[in-house]
Design an enzyme around this catalytic site. Structure first.
Site, short mmCIF file in Angstrom:
data_model
loop_
_atom_site.label_atom_id
_atom_site.label_comp_id
_atom_site.label_asym_id
_atom_site.label_seq_id
_atom_site.Cartn_x
_atom_site.Cartn_y
_atom_site.Cartn_z
N ARG A 155 0.83 -1.20 0.00
CA ARG A 155 0.00 0.00 0.00
C ARG A 155 0.87 1.26 0.00
NH1 ARG A 155 -5.51 1.72 0.71
NH2 ARG A 155 -6.27 -0.42 0.64
N GLU B 120 -9.90 5.97 7.33
CA GLU B 120 -8.46 6.23 7.30
C GLU B 120 -8.05 7.52 6.57
OE1 GLU B 120 -8.13 2.21 5.67
OE2 GLU B 120 -6.27 2.05 6.80
N1 MTE Z 1 -12.23 5.21 14.68
C1 MTE Z 1 -12.29 4.87 15.99
N2 MTE Z 1 -13.01 5.61 16.82
N3 MTE Z 1 -11.61 3.77 16.47
C2 MTE Z 1 -10.84 2.99 15.65
O1 MTE Z 1 -10.24 2.02 16.11
N4 MTE Z 1 -9.99 2.61 13.35
C3 MTE Z 1 -9.68 3.22 12.07
C4 MTE Z 1 -10.91 3.96 11.51
N5 MTE Z 1 -11.48 4.80 12.50
C5 MTE Z 1 -10.74 3.34 14.26
C6 MTE Z 1 -11.50 4.47 13.81
C7 MTE Z 1 -9.23 2.27 11.06
S1 MTE Z 1 -7.61 1.80 11.06
C8 MTE Z 1 -10.06 1.79 10.08
S2 MTE Z 1 -9.49 0.78 8.87
C9 MTE Z 1 -11.49 2.13 10.05
O2 MTE Z 1 -11.85 2.99 11.12
C10 MTE Z 1 -12.29 0.83 10.13
O3 MTE Z 1 -13.64 1.02 10.20
P1 MTE Z 1 -14.58 1.29 8.91
O4 MTE Z 1 -14.06 0.46 7.80
O5 MTE Z 1 -15.90 0.89 9.40
O6 MTE Z 1 -14.43 2.76 8.62
N1 HPA Z 2 -5.90 -2.45 4.20
C1 HPA Z 2 -6.11 -2.76 5.48
N2 HPA Z 2 -6.00 -3.98 5.96
C2 HPA Z 2 -5.66 -4.96 5.12
C3 HPA Z 2 -5.41 -4.71 3.77
C4 HPA Z 2 -5.55 -3.39 3.27
O1 HPA Z 2 -5.34 -3.09 2.09
N3 HPA Z 2 -5.08 -5.88 3.20
C5 HPA Z 2 -5.12 -6.80 4.19
N4 HPA Z 2 -5.47 -6.25 5.34
MO1 MOS Z 3 -7.31 -0.12 9.42
S1 MOS Z 3 -5.27 0.09 9.51
O1 MOS Z 3 -7.23 -0.80 7.80
O2 MOS Z 3 -7.52 -1.43 10.46
#
Ligand code: MTE
Ligand code: HPA
Ligand code: MOS
Length: 777
Positions: free
Chosen positions: A323, A728
């Protein structure tokens, strides 16, 4: 049958797109929301604590557990020799021992467990275990591992055009290197699992995990049972941030192995110091670069070397480093580029997913290069960024990424222009220059940086999801889906989409704990795609139920099913409005199915792993931030003064939650790049393993001026409700802080010598580092 086929008109809802509270906000602030440590414990529950290596690399000669066994309440220990089957975790790379076998690979590695009848008893006894370890030479940083060619996975090279020739032919060239630190997840709830043996070799595991399906797989493998004998449940996490994508699984496996040996339920929770020492963090990166450009700052050729510090095993380092490679372009067209990515093996914790998943580490390099080019040419960095932007795909030019994906939904230029105007960037940049010219103590800096973040798991197979929607005979609705709740508001958004489809108020719809026995084989909740995937799956399930009910009432009223409308808790035909509940009861009496599953897989995506080419992402989420900072030239202290953000979330399903994600993501990124410094000492031990020495941002660090606006257009791809992923992407807006700091440092140098052109500042930009960078002449 395609459950997306809608025989009924779309719902006109007061639920979707509205700023509803997080579904458990009130329960969380009042303390009634249950985390794993709050679950009432079963009789005979025991507690496990880790025995950790104090050596970074070595051969285990002897483990003396007797001092621990003498402590009252201690039941015994679990060592690698207790594992009957495979002693390795059942992850993709199969390179990680569950408990150290005959070698240790980092300080903090778990050698065994002490199991006792109290948490504190287990922890203090674990510290008494004597491990005799013959030290071997460790590799403690990326440069040593590059030299030794010590990698967890083979290097990856991606090329387009001829970078070397293009650099040679350029008017100006510069080369340099950059170091970016890692980051501790610092979820408020540390890693925890509670393993409960059930009858006939079956298991229930409560796990704080973003990926219950993988925990189920790992536990089943370690216990030597089939997947159908293990049920994993996760009600919610007290934060994950990527740190519980794989690493929650270790705790679940440890607790299960202890439960197997002692035939009791076992709970294992790491305290903060243990969590720091045992679990992986954001990957630190080291880069080298060479860039050729013209007098306008347009990049002609670029050679990049990215070395990620992966720690002692692969974990997710392959996809994280991929990534990073996918995001070294960020918002810019790189015509001639050559990228080498090295996945370095070191004797530290095994670094893992963290918000952005390598994206931040890819983007920060190109943004650093943009700043360096601008300072070299004495141009406004925003102008250099602008000339290098991807062009709209309608021009047919400069719109294809280095991995051969056409950027079709490009809104970079209008988005940047809108933010530059609303933040008054040009005027403030002039004022700041004037300020800097007449103030020698405090230097200010401003930077506006964009983000283009690819949405989808890069491994195509993970882009699938399932959901189950149940309507009960009183008209109340229960949803279960494969995604997990870690505070990001996923369950709230999924409830909104289902309530909206069925025309019901939000409080008539509940989401239950993630459970591998309800929706199987679910992917991790990660890659920001939790709602895209699970929201759609739940929407499809709700539509199926709607179709059943519409067919039923259209039969009663002799109208077309397409004329049936679900809104305001009513089911309406051209002839009659009926209460939702009334129809549900009638339908039940007529033996109509009132529940359904739903399944979704992301369309259009594909990519070739060997060449890193294809369309790995369904779409991009865009954003930009304009940040102003001030730096004290005497102490190196810095402060973020003002932040303006314009974030693309498509058509927001819940603007309140999206705003929270943007604020939280930005501040978390700011912490990564300013205060959060991980220090491993010369013996390879992490010396910053508690809040006393590791500083995350506090509420006092919130910029006084913090203005966030949402881009007004929906997703151009057919995504659920027209929304875009938001979890993210805002994290990477914080790169504007780092760029603004370098502008301020550059102003600090200006008073002194000609050095202002190159800024030698690594991240995190702590006070010490800023001071050193300003004294670099
Ligand atoms: N927001 C909160 N409050 N707590 C979390 O742990 N994780 C982040 C983001 N926002 C997180 C957060 C990460 S790393 C990801 S990948 C996404 O939330 C995952 O949730 P979603 O795919 O439902 O957005
Ligand atoms: N993003 C986050 N988590 C993951 C991915 C990615 O692209 N691939 C495998 N785990
Ligand atoms: Mo988020 S780093 O893809 O859990």
């Amino acid at each position: 049958m395609n459950s997306n086929t809608q025989h009924v008109s779309p719902a006109n809802s007061s639920v979707m797109g509205k700023p509803h509270f997080h579904e458990s906000a009130r329960a969380q602030v009042s303390g009634s929301a249950v985390y794993i440590d709050d679950i009432s414990e079963l009789k005979d529950t025991l507690y496990a604590a880790p025995i950790m290596s104090r050596v970074a690399h070595g051969r285990i000669k002897n483990i003396d557990v007797n001092p621990a066994l003498r402590i009252p309440g201690v039941k015994g220990v679990v060592l690698s020799s207790d594992i009957g089957g495979d002693k390795y975790l059942a992850n993709f790379t199969h390179d990680e021992p569950i408990l150290a076998i005959d070698h240790v690979y980092h300080v903090g590695q778990v050698i065994g467990l002490v199991v006792a009848d109290s948490v504190m008893g287990a922890r203090s006894a674990a510290k008494l275990v004597q491990c005799e370890i013959e030290p071997l030479p460790p590799i403690l940083n990326v440069k040593e591992s590059l030299k030794a060619k010590s990698f967890v996975l083979p290097p990856v090279h991606v090329k387009r055009g001829d970078a070397l020739e293009a650099i040679k032919a350029s008017e100006v060239t510069i080369s340099g290197n950059l170091e970016i630190g890692g980051q501790e997840h610092f979820y408020l709830e540390s890693q925890i699992a509670y393993a409960i043996p059930l009858e006939q070799s079956q298991w229930l595991v409560h796990s704080s995990t973003q990926h219950p399906g993988e925990v189920q797989h790992w536990v089943a493998h370690a216990l030597g049972v089939d997947l159908n004998a293990v049920r994993v449940e996760c009600k919610r996490m007290g934060g994950g941030f990527g740190g519980k994508e794989t690493q929650g699984g270790h705790l679940a496996v440890w607790a299960s192995l202890a439960a197997l040996k002692f035939k009791c339920p076992v709970k294992m929770r790491l305290d903060r110091d243990e969590d720091f020492l045992i679990t992986g963090k954001r990957h630190p990166f080291y880069y080298e670069y060479k860039v050729g450009f013209d007098k306008s700052g347009l990049i002609k050729g670029l050679e990049l070397m990215l070395a990620s510090n992966c720690g002692f095993s692969a974990d997710l380092s392959g996809p994280v480093s991929d990534r990073a490679v996918f995001h070294v372009d960020n918002a810019y067209f790189l015509e001639n580029v050559s990228i080498s990515s090295y996945r370095c093996k070191t004797n530290t914790q095994s670094h893992t997913a963290f918000r952005g998943f390598g994206g931040p580490q890819g983007m920060i390099l190109i943004e650093h290069i943009m700043g360096e080019i601008a300072r070299q040419l004495d141009l406004d960095p925003l102008e250099v960024r602008r000339v290098n932007l991807y062009q709209p795909s309608s021009t047919g030019k400069r719109c294809v990424t280095h991995y051969q994906m056409t950027v079709e939904d490009n809104i970079l230029e209008p988005l940047i222009n809108t933010l530059a105007q609303s933040s008054d960037y040009a005027k403030r940049r002039k004022e700041i220059a004037q300020w800097n010219a007449s103030n020698s103590l405090i230097k200010r800096g401003i930077a506006l940086t964009p983000v283009k973040f690819g949405i989808s798991f890069t491994a195509t197979l993970f882009n699938q999801a399932g959901a189950l929607v149940n309507v009960y005979t009183d008209g109340s609705v229960q949803i279960n889906h494969g995604g997990t709740e870690m505070g990001q508001g996923l369950h709230t958004k999924v409830a909104q989409i289902v309530a909206g489809e069925l025309g019901l108020p939000l409080d008539q719809v509940r989401v239950t704990a993630t459970d591998t026995s309800k929706v199987p084989n679910a992917s991790a909740t990660a890659a920001s795609s939790g709602f895209d995937l699970n929201g759609r799956a739940a929407q499809y399930a709700a539509r199926q139920i709607k179709n059943n009910l519409a067919a039923f009432v259209s039969g009663l009223d002799e109208c077309g099913a397409g004329a049936v409308v679900f809104e305001d808790s009513l089911i309406k035909t051209p002839h009659k409005n009926r209460a939702f509940k009334e129809v549900v009861q009638l339908a039940y009496a007529n033996r109509i199915q009132l529940w359904s599953d739903g399944f979704y897989r992301t369309p259009k995506i594909h990519y070739d792993k060997t060449t890193l080419t294809g369309r790995p992402f369904y779409y991009f989420t865009y954003g930009a931030a304009c940040t102003e900072v001030a730096v004290d030239t005497l102490t190196g202290e810095s402060r973020v003064i003002a932040v303006d953000i314009l974030q693309d979330v498509g058509r927001s399903i819940n603007p309140a939650i999206d705003l929270g994600q943007i604020e939280g993501g930005f501040i978390q990124g700011m912490g990564w790049l300013t205060n959060e410094e991980l220090v491993w000492n010369e013996q390879g031990a992490l010396s910053t393993h508690a809040p006393s020495t590791y500083k995350i941002p506090t509420s006092g660090d919130t910029p006084q001026h913090f203005v966030i606006n949402l881009w007004p257009e929906p997703n151009q791809e057919d995504n659920v409700f027209g929304s875009k992923a938001v979890g993210e992407p805002p994290f990477m807006l914080s790169i504007s802080v780092f760029e603004a700091l370098k502008e301020a440092v550059s102003a600090g140098l200006e008073d002194k010598v000609m050095q202002k052109k190159r800024i030698n500042l690594s991240a995190p930009a702590t006070a010490e580092r800023i001071l050193r960078a300003m004294q670099a002449f």
